[in-house]
Design a protein around this motif. Structure first.
Motif, short mmCIF file in Angstrom:
data_model
loop_
_atom_site.label_atom_id
_atom_site.label_comp_id
_atom_site.label_asym_id
_atom_site.label_seq_id
_atom_site.Cartn_x
_atom_site.Cartn_y
_atom_site.Cartn_z
N ILE A 106 0.83 -1.21 0.00
CA ILE A 106 0.00 0.00 0.00
C ILE A 106 0.87 1.26 0.00
N GLN A 107 1.96 1.22 0.77
CA GLN A 107 2.88 2.37 0.75
C GLN A 107 3.43 2.60 -0.65
N LEU A 108 3.85 1.49 -1.30
CA LEU A 108 4.36 1.59 -2.68
C LEU A 108 3.30 2.19 -3.59
N THR A 109 2.05 1.69 -3.45
CA THR A 109 0.97 2.15 -4.33
C THR A 109 0.72 3.64 -4.13
N LEU A 110 0.59 4.06 -2.86
CA LEU A 110 0.28 5.47 -2.59
C LEU A 110 1.44 6.37 -3.05
N GLY A 111 2.67 5.96 -2.73
CA GLY A 111 3.83 6.74 -3.17
C GLY A 111 3.88 6.83 -4.69
N GLY A 112 3.65 5.69 -5.34
CA GLY A 112 3.67 5.66 -6.80
C GLY A 112 2.58 6.53 -7.38
N ILE A 113 1.37 6.47 -6.80
CA ILE A 113 0.25 7.26 -7.33
C ILE A 113 0.56 8.75 -7.19
N PHE A 114 1.13 9.14 -6.03
CA PHE A 114 1.46 10.55 -5.83
C PHE A 114 2.43 11.03 -6.92
N LEU A 115 3.53 10.27 -7.09
CA LEU A 115 4.51 10.65 -8.11
C LEU A 115 3.90 10.62 -9.51
N ALA A 116 3.03 9.63 -9.75
CA ALA A 116 2.40 9.50 -11.07
C ALA A 116 1.54 10.72 -11.38
N ILE A 117 0.79 11.22 -10.36
CA ILE A 117 -0.05 12.40 -10.61
C ILE A 117 0.82 13.61 -10.94
N VAL A 118 1.89 13.79 -10.13
CA VAL A 118 2.79 14.93 -10.38
C VAL A 118 3.37 14.85 -11.79
N THR A 151 17.47 2.43 -2.43
CA THR A 151 16.91 1.23 -1.80
C THR A 151 15.87 0.63 -2.74
N ALA A 152 15.50 -0.62 -2.46
CA ALA A 152 14.50 -1.28 -3.30
C ALA A 152 13.18 -0.52 -3.24
N PHE A 153 12.84 0.01 -2.04
CA PHE A 153 11.58 0.73 -1.91
C PHE A 153 11.60 2.02 -2.74
N GLN A 154 12.73 2.75 -2.65
CA GLN A 154 12.83 3.99 -3.44
C GLN A 154 12.75 3.69 -4.93
N ALA A 155 13.50 2.66 -5.35
CA ALA A 155 13.46 2.29 -6.78
C ALA A 155 12.04 1.94 -7.17
N GLY A 156 11.32 1.21 -6.29
CA GLY A 156 9.95 0.82 -6.58
C GLY A 156 9.06 2.02 -6.78
N VAL A 157 9.06 2.95 -5.82
CA VAL A 157 8.18 4.12 -5.91
C VAL A 157 8.52 4.95 -7.15
N ILE A 158 9.82 5.16 -7.38
CA ILE A 158 10.22 6.01 -8.52
C ILE A 158 9.79 5.38 -9.83
N VAL A 159 10.07 4.08 -10.00
CA VAL A 159 9.73 3.44 -11.28
C VAL A 159 8.21 3.36 -11.47
N LEU A 160 7.49 2.97 -10.40
CA LEU A 160 6.03 2.90 -10.53
C LEU A 160 5.46 4.26 -10.89
N GLY A 161 5.96 5.30 -10.22
CA GLY A 161 5.45 6.64 -10.46
C GLY A 161 5.80 7.15 -11.84
N ALA A 163 2.88 17.34 -14.98
CA ALA A 163 4.08 18.01 -15.46
C ALA A 163 4.31 17.69 -16.94
N ALA A 164 4.29 16.40 -17.28
CA ALA A 164 4.62 16.01 -18.66
C ALA A 164 3.44 16.28 -19.60
N GLY A 165 2.22 16.11 -19.09
CA GLY A 165 1.05 16.35 -19.94
C GLY A 165 0.94 17.81 -20.32
N LEU A 166 1.13 18.72 -19.33
CA LEU A 166 1.09 20.15 -19.64
C LEU A 166 2.33 20.55 -20.43
N GLY A 167 3.48 19.92 -20.07
CA GLY A 167 4.73 20.25 -20.76
C GLY A 167 4.66 19.92 -22.24
#
Lengths: 224, 226
Positions: A23-35, A86-96, A39-43
């Motif tokens: 769940i932490q991965l999902t929420l972190g990923g979703i947050f980064l994905a929205i940002v 860390t594996a968690f950071q890599a996970g959130v960054i890649v998912l996002g 950013a990229a859609g408007l860009g």
């Protein structure tokens, strides 16, 4: 059958530990994905071409390569380039970043689908470009973004399982360990499939609520 | 530690990765063939008049779509050899189970695509087929499907690319596809950068070319619209 149920009840607390990380991965990923989506859609709609090209490159690279390859790249390659991760950071960054590249196209499409008259009216009322975007365009575009974004978020949830392959102790990883210890595959993997399905249903429910919330007062003709 | 990109190494490992890439392509082709057939089957079940058939089919599609392919892969890989009779060791082959999992997972997506295509066939076509006294099977094969499939070919193509990008998951059950090969090269020589970057580039090139082809196909299939 009863014995299987007892076994499942016994492993639930351990699976719950894994679920928390999922769940932490999902929420972190979703947050980064929205940002990244915004950013990229408007860009990509920007008139400033280096920014536009940068966004296109980001979108194409992350949509064009596999999520697992991206995860391996971040986890195994970045340390060579002097970045410890860390594996968690890599996970959130890649998912996002991965979900963001799909979300960017959704944001771009939704913004472009807002009727042109809305831009013209905002200009006529002397709104600044930022006000125009934030107060007029985005609130209307968000409603049509939400359903496709929900699909992307469920894909993101499904992709969190990939983090098990870079040794992060999330739900699939924990389940895999229990299976290797007990060899009771059907019960263990059957249970986590149902857990993932339940989490996906929660995401769908949240997105439905969001759609309702953002579409309040938008029922004037021709906007949706 | 000062690290530098090693072109000699690239030349050395490229043939090995290219060989493994053939396994990736094979898994994609077999898996997607399965998904094309499986999706059609699920769609037909979902359109059944009997709720006892259509509802379970609908639930299956939703369930498969909402759960991770990796877990389904593990499930099939570990469960099939125990639960099914062993057809000459077929289900102990990691490649076969991998293809099965990919095919099953993407059946749920292709099923949605077919459904959209079939819904797009005007109701009059069904009525005309009934008026001409065609059998149910004949109606499907010579009236509905020939009109339903061409417009959704680009959507099917997009899922083909998506499945292609999911084949690296077969690494988890040690199928010798391209990511497995890259990981082995990386861990043997402790040279992850070149191996994983080449794999990423391979995927990027194939996806970009396929996406371009699909965009061309979209223009071609859009022409004979009603």
């Amino acid at each position: 059958m009863l014995e299987s149920l007892e076994f499942i009840v016994r492993i639930l607390p351990v699976l719950f530990q894994g679920l928390l990380i999922t769940i932490q991965l999902t929420l972190g990923g979703i947050f980064l994905a929205i940002v990244m989506s915004f950013a990229a859609g408007l860009g990509k709609l920007s008139k400033f071409f280096p920014l536009r090209w940068l966004c296109i490159a980001y979108i194409e690279v992350f949509r064009g390569t596999s999520a697992l390859v991206q995860l391996f790249w971040f986890y195994y390659v970045l340390p060579f380039l002097g970045m410890d991760i860390t594996a968690f950071q890599a996970g959130v960054i890649v998912l996002g970043l991965n979900a963001g590249s799909y979300g960017a196209e959704v944001v771009r499409g939704a913004i472009q689908s807002v009727p042109k008259g809305q831009y013209e009216a905002a200009i006529a009322l002397n709104f600044t470009p930022l006000q125009r975007l934030w107060r007029i365009i985005i609130p209307q575009a968000v409603v049509s973004m939400i359903p496709p974004m929900g699909t992307i978020f469920i894909e993101l949830l499904k992709n969190t399982a990939l983090a098990a392959l870079v040794t992060l102790g999330e739900l699939t990883f924990v389940a895999r360990q229990i299976r290797d210890d007990t060899l009771r595959t059907t019960e263990v993997f059957g249970t986590i499939l149902i857990i993932y399905f339940a989490v996906a249903l929660c995401i769908t429910a949240v997105m439905r609520t969001g759609e309702w919330w953002f579409s309040r007062g938008l029922d004037r003709g021709g906007i949706r | 530690m000062e690290w530098q990109w090693d072109w000699a190494l690239v030349g050395h490992i490229l043939p090995e990765l290219a060989r493994a890439f053939r396994v990736t392509i094979a898994a994609t082709v077999f898996g997607f063939s399965l998904a094309l057939v499986g999706g059609l089957l699920l769609t037909i079940l979902r359109r059944s008049r009997w709720k006892i058939i259509s509802w379970p089919a609908h639930f299956t599609v939703e369930f498969i779509r909402s759960t991770p392919l990796l877990v389904q892969l593990f499930f099939i890989y570990f469960v099939l050899p125990i639960q099914l009779p062993d057809f000459g060791g077929m289900f102990t082959s990691a490649f076969v189970t991998g293809v099965l999992a990919l095919g099953l997972h993407y059946s749920s997506y292709t099923s949605e695509v077919y459904r959209a295509g079939i819904d797009g066939v005007p109701k009059g076509q069904w009525e005309a087929a009934a008026a001409l006294n065609m059998s149910r099977g004949r109606t499907w094969t010579s009236v509905v499907l020939p009109q339903a499939i061409p417009p959704v070919l680009p959507a099917l193509g997009n899922y083909l690319i998506a499945m292609f990008k999911d084949t690296p998951l077969l690494y988890a059950i040690s199928v010798a596809e391209v990511l497995t090969a890259a990981y082995q090269i990386g861990s043997q020589r402790f040279q992850y950068v070149e191996a994983f970057t080449i794999v990423g580039a391979l995927f990027l090139i194939v996806s970009l070319i396929s996406a371009w082809l699909i965009r061309r196909m979209e223009r071609w299939t859009a022409l004979p619209a009603q």
